[in-house]
Design an enzyme around this catalytic site. Sequence first.
Site, PDB file in Angstrom:
ATOM      1  N   ASP A 108     -35.444  25.654  20.316  1.00 60.19           N
ATOM      2  CA  ASP A 108     -34.521  26.341  19.416  1.00 60.19           C
ATOM      3  C   ASP A 108     -34.985  27.800  19.258  1.00 60.19           C
ATOM      4  O   ASP A 108     -35.176  28.488  20.255  1.00 60.19           O
ATOM      5  CB  ASP A 108     -34.463  25.550  18.089  1.00 60.19           C
ATOM      6  CG  ASP A 108     -33.478  26.074  17.071  1.00 60.19           C
ATOM      7  OD1 ASP A 108     -32.275  25.767  17.198  1.00 60.19           O
ATOM      8  OD2 ASP A 108     -33.902  26.779  16.139  1.00 60.19           O
ATOM      9  N   HIS A 290     -29.867  17.772  19.553  1.00 57.16           N
ATOM     10  CA  HIS A 290     -30.608  19.030  19.459  1.00 57.16           C
ATOM     11  C   HIS A 290     -32.097  18.847  19.173  1.00 57.16           C
ATOM     12  O   HIS A 290     -32.909  19.654  19.602  1.00 57.16           O
ATOM     13  CB  HIS A 290     -29.979  19.910  18.366  1.00 57.16           C
ATOM     14  CG  HIS A 290     -30.589  21.262  18.269  1.00 57.16           C
ATOM     15  ND1 HIS A 290     -30.472  22.202  19.278  1.00 57.16           N
ATOM     16  CD2 HIS A 290     -31.340  21.839  17.299  1.00 57.16           C
ATOM     17  CE1 HIS A 290     -31.113  23.312  18.918  1.00 57.16           C
ATOM     18  NE2 HIS A 290     -31.651  23.109  17.722  1.00 57.16           N
TER      19      HIS A 290
END
Length: 310
Positions: A108, A290
Amino acid sequence: MTNNNEFPTPTLISVNDVELEVFEAGQKNEGRPIVLCHGWPEHAYSWRHQVAPLVEAGYHVIIPNQRGYGASSCPNEVTKYDIEHLTGDLVALLDHYQYKDAIFIGHDWGASVVWSMALLHPERVSKIINLCLPYQIRGEKPWIDFMEEFFGDDYYFVHFNKQPGVADTILDDNTAQFLKNLYRKNTPAQASGAGMEMINLAEATESLGEPVMSEKDLAVYIAGFNKTGFTPSINWYRNLNRNWDLLGEVSPIIHQPTLMVYGEKDSIPPLPNIKDFVPNIDVKSLDTGHWIQEERPEELNQMMLEWLEK
């Protein structure tokens, strides 16, 4: 040393005019440093499943809570969170351990820092593994301007910049609920509602899908953000246009051997022409959302170790 059930005890290390809370394991393997960089709104603890396998493979594992997180310093000035400072912290961390270079793994926002580390300090990066966030092309427009035009005012990157303090306060007031709602997997597809996505998550009283982690693990994140508040980490977003300027001064090509791992259920799409900017790259994916290193730790660890030993 650590095992799967233990996360290393942290040390506070002074670097680059801040103190970083650093978790390390495998100190005896001083020739093989590997630095793991967390994303938002994460914590060094997000890498807990990777520590033991990397140590067993002979690596010196170094996991900082980056500035603005956990017990690390939280400067007040917004510009103290630009990419020059974030990568500067990692350079100073290598200097502290007297390492010429290291392997960097990012997820991320941490992946964004690792990409930038390779651009701004290429001599300090030997290999790269990035999760979820592909290389970001520096287009003709600064990133926030582009996002505002493309996604609108309510897109959270834009909202964080255009309405400073609004999201920060709501997330601070609903820390546990926000993180509980965010760290989910197998969530049903949602029609885009009005308002900013992160505020919606913070205010939602019902969690969708399934939790990514146990309540005990989630409590580590909640405690971290109860300590710092959200403003320091959101300030990373408030430097995106500044970062666009800073990165305009260097070559956009990354030459290090790189592994890019996408989550097939993640909302972040792959970059089709990533090889134009990262020619020495292997691209893989996992059947995950994610929070890739927490959702599929065993598969990810095997994939990373096999690639590193190639």
